[in-house]
Scaffold this motif. Sequence first.
Motif, PDB file in Angstrom:
ATOM      1  N   GLY A   5       0.786  -1.229   0.000  1.00 34.77           N
ATOM      2  CA  GLY A   5       0.000   0.000   0.000  1.00 34.77           C
ATOM      3  C   GLY A   5       0.812   1.270   0.000  1.00 34.77           C
ATOM      4  N   LEU A   6       2.132   1.146  -0.122  1.00 25.25           N
ATOM      5  CA  LEU A   6       2.982   2.337  -0.224  1.00 25.25           C
ATOM      6  C   LEU A   6       3.032   2.783  -1.686  1.00 25.25           C
ATOM      7  CD1 LEU A   6       5.876   1.138   2.070  1.00 25.25           C
ATOM      8  CD2 LEU A   6       4.439   3.108   2.546  1.00 25.25           C
ATOM      9  N   ASN A   7       2.999   4.089  -1.891  1.00 21.80           N
ATOM     10  CA  ASN A   7       2.998   4.618  -3.247  1.00 21.80           C
ATOM     11  C   ASN A   7       4.143   5.596  -3.460  1.00 21.80           C
ATOM     12  OD1 ASN A   7       0.534   3.381  -4.346  1.00 21.80           O
ATOM     13  ND2 ASN A   7      -0.484   4.555  -2.739  1.00 21.80           N
ATOM     14  N   GLY A   8       4.557   5.733  -4.700  1.00 20.26           N
ATOM     15  CA  GLY A   8       5.611   6.668  -5.069  1.00 20.26           C
ATOM     16  C   GLY A   8       5.813   6.610  -6.568  1.00 20.26           C
ATOM     17  N   ASN A   9       6.717   7.428  -7.068  1.00 19.18           N
ATOM     18  CA  ASN A   9       7.010   7.401  -8.495  1.00 19.18           C
ATOM     19  C   ASN A   9       7.648   6.074  -8.885  1.00 19.18           C
ATOM     20  OD1 ASN A   9       6.114  10.040  -8.801  1.00 19.18           O
ATOM     21  ND2 ASN A   9       8.140  10.915  -8.433  1.00 19.18           N
ATOM     22  N   SER A  10       7.465   5.696 -10.136  1.00 23.15           N
ATOM     23  CA  SER A  10       8.140   4.498 -10.641  1.00 23.15           C
ATOM     24  C   SER A  10       9.646   4.760 -10.686  1.00 23.15           C
ATOM     25  CB  SER A  10       7.639   4.157 -12.046  1.00 23.15           C
ATOM     26  OG  SER A  10       6.279   3.784 -11.986  1.00 23.15           O
ATOM     27  N   TYR A  11      10.410   3.716 -10.401  1.00 25.51           N
ATOM     28  CA  TYR A  11      11.864   3.841 -10.387  1.00 25.51           C
ATOM     29  C   TYR A  11      12.403   4.159 -11.773  1.00 25.51           C
ATOM     30  CZ  TYR A  11      16.774   2.449 -10.219  1.00 25.51           C
ATOM     31  OH  TYR A  11      18.144   2.439 -10.336  1.00 25.51           O
ATOM     32  N   LYS A  12      13.311   5.138 -11.841  1.00 27.20           N
ATOM     33  CA  LYS A  12      14.025   5.461 -13.082  1.00 27.20           C
ATOM     34  C   LYS A  12      15.473   5.017 -12.901  1.00 27.20           C
ATOM     35  CE  LYS A  12      11.747   9.630 -13.008  1.00 27.20           C
ATOM     36  NZ  LYS A  12      11.735  11.078 -13.156  1.00 27.20           N
ATOM     37  N   ILE A  13      16.012   4.349 -13.904  1.00 26.55           N
ATOM     38  CA  ILE A  13      17.308   3.687 -13.772  1.00 26.55           C
ATOM     39  C   ILE A  13      18.393   4.615 -13.229  1.00 26.55           C
ATOM     40  CG2 ILE A  13      18.038   4.133 -16.163  1.00 26.55           C
ATOM     41  CD1 ILE A  13      19.183   1.183 -16.077  1.00 26.55           C
TER      42      ILE A  13
ATOM     43  N   ILE B  36      10.181   7.641  -1.913  1.00 27.99           N
ATOM     44  CA  ILE B  36      10.853   8.347  -3.000  1.00 27.99           C
ATOM     45  C   ILE B  36      12.126   7.575  -3.346  1.00 27.99           C
ATOM     46  CG2 ILE B  36       9.943  10.605  -2.276  1.00 27.99           C
ATOM     47  CD1 ILE B  36      12.705  11.249  -1.151  1.00 27.99           C
ATOM     48  N   TRP B  37      12.739   7.949  -4.453  1.00 18.09           N
ATOM     49  CA  TRP B  37      13.972   7.289  -4.894  1.00 18.09           C
ATOM     50  C   TRP B  37      15.122   8.300  -4.913  1.00 18.09           C
ATOM     51  CZ3 TRP B  37      14.063   2.118  -5.663  1.00 18.09           C
ATOM     52  CH2 TRP B  37      12.836   1.481  -5.872  1.00 18.09           C
TER      53      TRP B  37
END
Length: 519
Positions: free
Chosen positions: A45-53, A100-101
């Motif tokens: 249920g945690l949300n965030g942006n999709s990972y970018k390489i 976040i990443w």
Amino acid sequence: MDEIQILVRVCCSAIAIALFVCLWKVLNWVWLNPKKLENLLRKQGLNGNSYKILYGDLNDFIGMIREASSKPMNLSDDIAPRLVPFFLETTKKYGKKCFIWLGPKPQVIIMDPELIKEVLSKTYLYQKPGGNPFAALLVQGLATYEEDKWAKHRKIINPAFHLEKLKHMLPAFHLSCTEMLSKWEDAVPLGSSREIDVWPHLQQLTCDVISRTAFGSSYEEGRKIFELQTEQAQNFIDAVREVYIPGRRFLPTKRNRRMKEIKNEVRTSVKGIIDKRMKAMKAGNADNNEDLLGILLESNFKEIEQHGNKDFGMSIEEVIEECKLFYFAGQETTSVLLVWTLVLLSRYQDWQTQAREEVLQVFESRKPDFDGLNHLKVVTMILYESLRLYPPLITLNRQVNEDIVLGELCLPAGVLVSLPMILLHHDKDIWGEDANEFNPERFREGISSATKGKVTYFPFSWGPRICIGQNFAMLEAKMALCMILQSFSFELSPSYTHAPKSLVTMQPQYGAPLILHKL
């Protein structure tokens, strides 16, 4: 000939295998493992942006901070949009259960007080992130160590910060404040007023205090160390705002060379101070109860003597790092606390008046003493509220080194957790609709009452790793604030530009010019 061909083939095969293993490790680091972690977090249920390489959200994170700090803000205490714009955007978009990443590692934002309490209590599970080797070039010591090494250093250093020892440091606090105020009095004759940027004066004040209380020396002797550490802090911030590629610190770049030069120069200076003290101790010419270094060396010697083994004490290199930490943390924390308190009292004149009335009632024009400082209620409320609105550190980060359960979350090893102090201290759900306003009244009955017993306020951290110098910083701040209020009233100068900026600690980007009136 056949044997040579076989040997060549074996070598080529070995090289190919080695290259394949390296490529696989790189692929796993920059893509496979981050995507695996992302899937695990989303399932909960945690949300965030999709990972970018490789970069993740880092480019957006840094870009938004640069954009925010490129211009001043309106005169307001709602400062989170300037300091952590990406955090704010993420929580607005995905809610308080988000991540976040910052490169290939996900950072889970934790804003639930019960979960924060658990993270800060279980220090053996949630440890300081150790991923960026540039940190070692700035400062190590108690603040960065973990487990047994942390426990050993904390035990040895503790005696230096006992309240009875701090009482003996009040004369050094007073002398340093007197010297600063003498400069202000020379610039502002009785009954007149003048604009002074108090920020560099407060930095020099706290440098002078830590030089005297830690090393029994003067600001002049320690000034070069402070200047070098300030430069090193900026280099460190620049380094951590880039994706760290293993081995990058060994490249002969201009910044890398300069950081190593600074580390060596600071080490040489600090070691010179320690060597001089140890020589005096051996000659029986040093009073080791007078300053932090002396108490630390005495405590370290007793620990080694008691166990008959040097492993139970600190090495000379470890003592050097603790001294660097005295310099850095001792100076930074109090100077930023004082500057934001003066800015706030400049804007809220009624609270400045209340604080001055309390100080004059307790001390009149006398030198502030230990008991009197500890009985200042209004001044304490003001300092607490200043630390709420302008905490020295804006976030605390911890690293999960094994798969663990945090509340309803299952966090896999390799995940970072972020406790965004700046967001929690300004959260209207916690503090009410006036969360972004200066209201020391909320601390009238103390911190526990203001927070309803929840871990939502931790300017000096919380739990077993709460800042060892908390009492030192608060006592120094009270002494300085009292002496300023006894001699001056002050207001914001028209040239003041409101621009809080995080440079390890939260500092005024364009200084703090105030109009001082000599009383």
